[in-house]
Design a protein around this motif. Structure first.
Motif, PDB file in Angstrom:
ATOM      1  N   ILE A   4       0.830  -1.206   0.000  1.00 29.68           N
ATOM      2  CA  ILE A   4       0.000   0.000   0.000  1.00 29.68           C
ATOM      3  C   ILE A   4       0.868   1.262   0.000  1.00 29.68           C
ATOM      4  N   GLU A   5       1.989   1.212   0.705  1.00 31.84           N
ATOM      5  CA  GLU A   5       2.879   2.383   0.751  1.00 31.84           C
ATOM      6  C   GLU A   5       3.342   2.771  -0.655  1.00 31.84           C
ATOM      7  N   PHE A  13       2.442   5.463   7.990  1.00 33.63           N
ATOM      8  CA  PHE A  13       1.087   5.780   8.432  1.00 33.63           C
ATOM      9  C   PHE A  13       1.118   6.195   9.894  1.00 33.63           C
ATOM     10  N   LYS A  14       0.081   6.920  10.282  1.00 33.64           N
ATOM     11  CA  LYS A  14      -0.023   7.396  11.663  1.00 33.64           C
ATOM     12  C   LYS A  14       0.036   6.230  12.642  1.00 33.64           C
ATOM     13  N   ASP A  15      -0.675   5.155  12.319  1.00 33.24           N
ATOM     14  CA  ASP A  15      -0.680   3.956  13.159  1.00 33.24           C
ATOM     15  C   ASP A  15      -1.183   2.788  12.319  1.00 33.24           C
ATOM     16  N   PRO A  16      -1.074   1.553  12.825  1.00 36.77           N
ATOM     17  CA  PRO A  16      -1.500   0.403  12.028  1.00 36.77           C
ATOM     18  C   PRO A  16      -3.008   0.377  11.750  1.00 36.77           C
ATOM     19  N   VAL A  22      -6.959   2.391   5.258  1.00 37.03           N
ATOM     20  CA  VAL A  22      -6.544   2.868   3.937  1.00 37.03           C
ATOM     21  C   VAL A  22      -6.340   1.677   3.001  1.00 37.03           C
ATOM     22  N   ASN A  23      -5.729   0.624   3.510  1.00 36.74           N
ATOM     23  CA  ASN A  23      -5.455  -0.566   2.706  1.00 36.74           C
ATOM     24  C   ASN A  23      -6.756  -1.229   2.229  1.00 36.74           C
ATOM     25  N   ILE A  24      -7.723  -1.342   3.109  1.00 39.75           N
ATOM     26  CA  ILE A  24      -9.010  -1.943   2.746  1.00 39.75           C
ATOM     27  C   ILE A  24      -9.747  -1.068   1.730  1.00 39.75           C
TER      28      ILE A  24
END
Length: 150
Positions: A4-5, A13-16, A22-24
């Motif tokens: 995704i990156e 990302f801010k956090d996991p 975002v990934n979904i």
């Protein structure tokens, strides 16, 4: 597609939790884009396909537009508008509900069933092409997505 990156050109990302959302969302867009391309030659959208599948599942028993709306994958879709488009293509029939004249019954036509029959092998192959996972990974992902929704 890759990480995704790389796909969205974001280093961190801010956090996991933010990353998984975002990934979904990105993955959902990837799948919808692929489905749009698959359905385009048949002049239907993924949402119209969803309505046809719901109607096929009724096995000849009429269903109301509101019931279709409840069962749709995308709850934001306008089921009435989708049904009208499908009707204009001869894929569904609309009739006044005998029990409640305010309701409209919807049935899939033979033309609609034939379209689903023609699309089935194409969609099965496309799904295998879209998803770069083995069967064990697919089962794990399905279980995790079910768990995610609670």
């Amino acid at each position: 597609m890759g990480k995704i990156e790389d796909a969205i050109q974001q280093k961190e990302f801010k956090d996991p939790f933010n990353k998984v959302v975002v990934n979904i969302l990105y993955t959902q867009s990837y799948l919808v884009t692929a489905q749009n391309a698959l359905f385009k030659p048949y002049d239907i959208s993924p949402e119209q396909y969803n309505v046809l599948r719901i109607l096929k599942g009724q096995a000849g028993v009429p269903i109301t537009v509101s019931s279709i709306q409840e069962r749709m994958l995308n709850k934001m879709s306008n089921a009435s508008r989708l049904v009208e488009k499908l009707k204009s293509k001869g894929l569904v029939l609309r009739s006044e509900c005998p029990n409640d004249r305010r309701q409209v019954d919807i049935l899939i036509t033979q033309k609609g069933l034939d379209l689903l029959h023609d699309l089935r092998p194409l969609l099965e192959q496309a799904n295998k092409n879209f998803i770069n996972l083995n069967l064990e990974e697919i089962e794990t992902l399905n279980n995790l997505l079910d768990k995610l929704r609670g």
